[in-house]
Motif scaffolding. Sequence first.
Motif, PDB file in Angstrom:
ATOM      1  N   VAL A 167      30.882 -23.290 -27.642  1.00  0.00           N
ATOM      2  CA  VAL A 167      30.971 -23.908 -26.309  1.00  0.00           C
ATOM      3  C   VAL A 167      30.645 -22.843 -25.266  1.00  0.00           C
ATOM      4  O   VAL A 167      31.025 -21.677 -25.429  1.00  0.00           O
ATOM      5  CB  VAL A 167      32.407 -24.459 -26.106  1.00  0.00           C
ATOM      6  N   TYR A 168      29.984 -23.250 -24.199  1.00  0.00           N
ATOM      7  CA  TYR A 168      29.594 -22.310 -23.141  1.00  0.00           C
ATOM      8  C   TYR A 168      30.814 -21.605 -22.552  1.00  0.00           C
ATOM      9  O   TYR A 168      31.736 -22.246 -22.046  1.00  0.00           O
ATOM     10  CB  TYR A 168      28.851 -23.071 -22.044  1.00  0.00           C
ATOM     11  N   GLU A 169      30.786 -20.289 -22.617  1.00  0.00           N
ATOM     12  CA  GLU A 169      31.897 -19.510 -22.065  1.00  0.00           C
ATOM     13  C   GLU A 169      31.690 -19.362 -20.558  1.00  0.00           C
ATOM     14  O   GLU A 169      30.591 -19.006 -20.120  1.00  0.00           O
ATOM     15  CB  GLU A 169      31.926 -18.127 -22.727  1.00  0.00           C
ATOM     16  N   GLU A 195      32.810 -34.588 -13.696  1.00  0.00           N
ATOM     17  CA  GLU A 195      31.991 -33.422 -14.012  1.00  0.00           C
ATOM     18  C   GLU A 195      31.093 -33.746 -15.197  1.00  0.00           C
ATOM     19  O   GLU A 195      31.566 -34.198 -16.247  1.00  0.00           O
ATOM     20  CB  GLU A 195      32.853 -32.190 -14.354  1.00  0.00           C
ATOM     21  N   ILE A 196      29.811 -33.489 -15.016  1.00  0.00           N
ATOM     22  CA  ILE A 196      28.840 -33.653 -16.097  1.00  0.00           C
ATOM     23  C   ILE A 196      28.696 -32.298 -16.790  1.00  0.00           C
ATOM     24  O   ILE A 196      28.515 -31.270 -16.122  1.00  0.00           O
ATOM     25  CB  ILE A 196      27.456 -34.079 -15.517  1.00  0.00           C
ATOM     26  N   GLY A 197      28.762 -32.294 -18.116  1.00  0.00           N
ATOM     27  CA  GLY A 197      28.580 -31.041 -18.857  1.00  0.00           C
ATOM     28  C   GLY A 197      29.733 -30.086 -18.612  1.00  0.00           C
ATOM     29  O   GLY A 197      29.533 -28.963 -18.152  1.00  0.00           O
ATOM     30  N   HIS A 257      32.390 -38.201 -24.703  1.00  0.00           N
ATOM     31  CA  HIS A 257      31.247 -37.576 -25.361  1.00  0.00           C
ATOM     32  C   HIS A 257      30.008 -38.423 -25.091  1.00  0.00           C
ATOM     33  O   HIS A 257      29.942 -39.584 -25.514  1.00  0.00           O
ATOM     34  CB  HIS A 257      31.523 -37.486 -26.873  1.00  0.00           C
ATOM     35  N   GLY A 258      29.050 -37.847 -24.359  1.00  0.00           N
ATOM     36  CA  GLY A 258      27.847 -38.612 -24.057  1.00  0.00           C
ATOM     37  C   GLY A 258      26.956 -37.838 -23.107  1.00  0.00           C
ATOM     38  O   GLY A 258      27.317 -36.750 -22.645  1.00  0.00           O
ATOM     39  N   SER A 259      25.800 -38.404 -22.825  1.00  0.00           N
ATOM     40  CA  SER A 259      24.820 -37.699 -22.003  1.00  0.00           C
ATOM     41  C   SER A 259      24.957 -38.070 -20.529  1.00  0.00           C
ATOM     42  O   SER A 259      25.052 -39.247 -20.175  1.00  0.00           O
ATOM     43  CB  SER A 259      23.415 -38.044 -22.488  1.00  0.00           C
TER      44      SER A 259
HETATM   45  C1  SAM Z   1      25.762 -24.204 -18.241  1.00  0.00           C
HETATM   46  S1  SAM Z   1      26.905 -25.093 -19.240  1.00  0.00           S
HETATM   47  C2  SAM Z   1      28.209 -25.341 -18.051  1.00  0.00           C
HETATM   48  C3  SAM Z   1      29.557 -25.552 -18.675  1.00  0.00           C
HETATM   49  C4  SAM Z   1      30.721 -25.620 -17.670  1.00  0.00           C
HETATM   50  N1  SAM Z   1      30.571 -26.736 -16.771  1.00  0.00           N
HETATM   51  C5  SAM Z   1      30.767 -24.352 -16.865  1.00  0.00           C
HETATM   52  O1  SAM Z   1      30.400 -24.381 -15.664  1.00  0.00           O
HETATM   53  O2  SAM Z   1      31.162 -23.318 -17.432  1.00  0.00           O
HETATM   54  C6  SAM Z   1      26.147 -26.701 -19.366  1.00  0.00           C
HETATM   55  C7  SAM Z   1      26.974 -27.747 -20.101  1.00  0.00           C
HETATM   56  O3  SAM Z   1      26.263 -28.997 -20.018  1.00  0.00           O
HETATM   57  C8  SAM Z   1      26.299 -29.648 -21.278  1.00  0.00           C
HETATM   58  N2  SAM Z   1      25.145 -30.563 -21.305  1.00  0.00           N
HETATM   59  C9  SAM Z   1      23.843 -30.277 -21.518  1.00  0.00           C
HETATM   60  N3  SAM Z   1      23.083 -31.380 -21.442  1.00  0.00           N
HETATM   61  C10 SAM Z   1      23.940 -32.401 -21.169  1.00  0.00           C
HETATM   62  C11 SAM Z   1      23.765 -33.808 -21.000  1.00  0.00           C
HETATM   63  N4  SAM Z   1      22.567 -34.393 -21.098  1.00  0.00           N
HETATM   64  N5  SAM Z   1      24.859 -34.556 -20.734  1.00  0.00           N
HETATM   65  C12 SAM Z   1      26.115 -33.988 -20.671  1.00  0.00           C
HETATM   66  N6  SAM Z   1      26.324 -32.657 -20.838  1.00  0.00           N
HETATM   67  C13 SAM Z   1      25.266 -31.874 -21.081  1.00  0.00           C
HETATM   68  C14 SAM Z   1      26.258 -28.520 -22.279  1.00  0.00           C
HETATM   69  O4  SAM Z   1      26.728 -28.907 -23.556  1.00  0.00           O
HETATM   70  C15 SAM Z   1      27.167 -27.484 -21.585  1.00  0.00           C
HETATM   71  O5  SAM Z   1      28.513 -27.693 -21.943  1.00  0.00           O
END
Ligand code: SAM
Length: 216
Positions: free
Chosen positions: A18-20, A49-51, A98-100
């Motif tokens: 997972v992104y640190e 929040e997305i992602g 969990h989804g896009s």
């Molecule tokens: C740069 S990291 C940021 C993580 C966290 N929000 C942070 O700021 O530390 C991007 C995140 O977006 C997720 N991600 C990438 N494409 C995505 C998508 N289509 N829908 C949802 N999440 C997505 C990745 O798995 C990752 O967890």
Amino acid sequence: MLPTPDLSHLTKKDLEEVYEPAEDTFLLLDALEVDYDYLKGSKPSICLEIGSGSGCVTSFLGNIIGSTAYFCTDINPHACRCTQRTGKQNNVNIQVIHGSLASPLELRLASKVDVLLFNPPYVPTSDDEVGHAQSDGKIEGAWAGGSGGMQITNVMLSKVKNLLSPSGRFYLVALKENNVPGIIKLMREMYTLTGEIVLQRHAGREHLFILRFSHL
Ligand SMILES: C[S@@+](CC[C@H](N)C(=O)[O-])C[C@H]1O[C@@H](n2cnc3c(N)ncnc32)[C@H](O)[C@@H]1O
């Protein structure tokens, strides 16, 4: 200065998958802190929040705003679990899906989101790389952004107007290479949303920006 959320429950193994939280994450936290009075005073009902990755950003927001509805999505299932755990660790009740992008929630949350956050995969890569990263749901999806680093962000930009409540705000992390003036122009001309740079910072080789958008 507000404290960074407690992430001590995340193991080395979690952070391999997972992104640190890194400079981009911390710049986003700083931007939310700049807007502390507004965020607290406007009493948001729905935050998305997305992602969400580790869950650091939404937990931080939760400690500013207090009790309200927090939703997060991520394509990486392990990130979803980490977000849930980070919320618990920091007393923020988060519904993680969990989804896009916002697709699991788009209908339900149309015109309802008061605070929308996205630190996207913004690194320019080949389109092949972004395709694999998106379908695999692993850590590569955290950075692989395709052409101009904008492939995923562009899809999200087209959803923002429909999600934001009348007074809603959208915070986006971007890199200089993503063409920040171009993003602001596109949002105004194509989606009638006004945008500005809240913060920018050089971090190593990256020149990072936090952009904030709202209805005109
Ligand atoms: C740069 S990291 C940021 C993580 C966290 N929000 C942070 O700021 O530390 C991007 C995140 O977006 C997720 N991600 C990438 N494409 C995505 C998508 N289509 N829908 C949802 N999440 C997505 C990745 O798995 C990752 O967890």
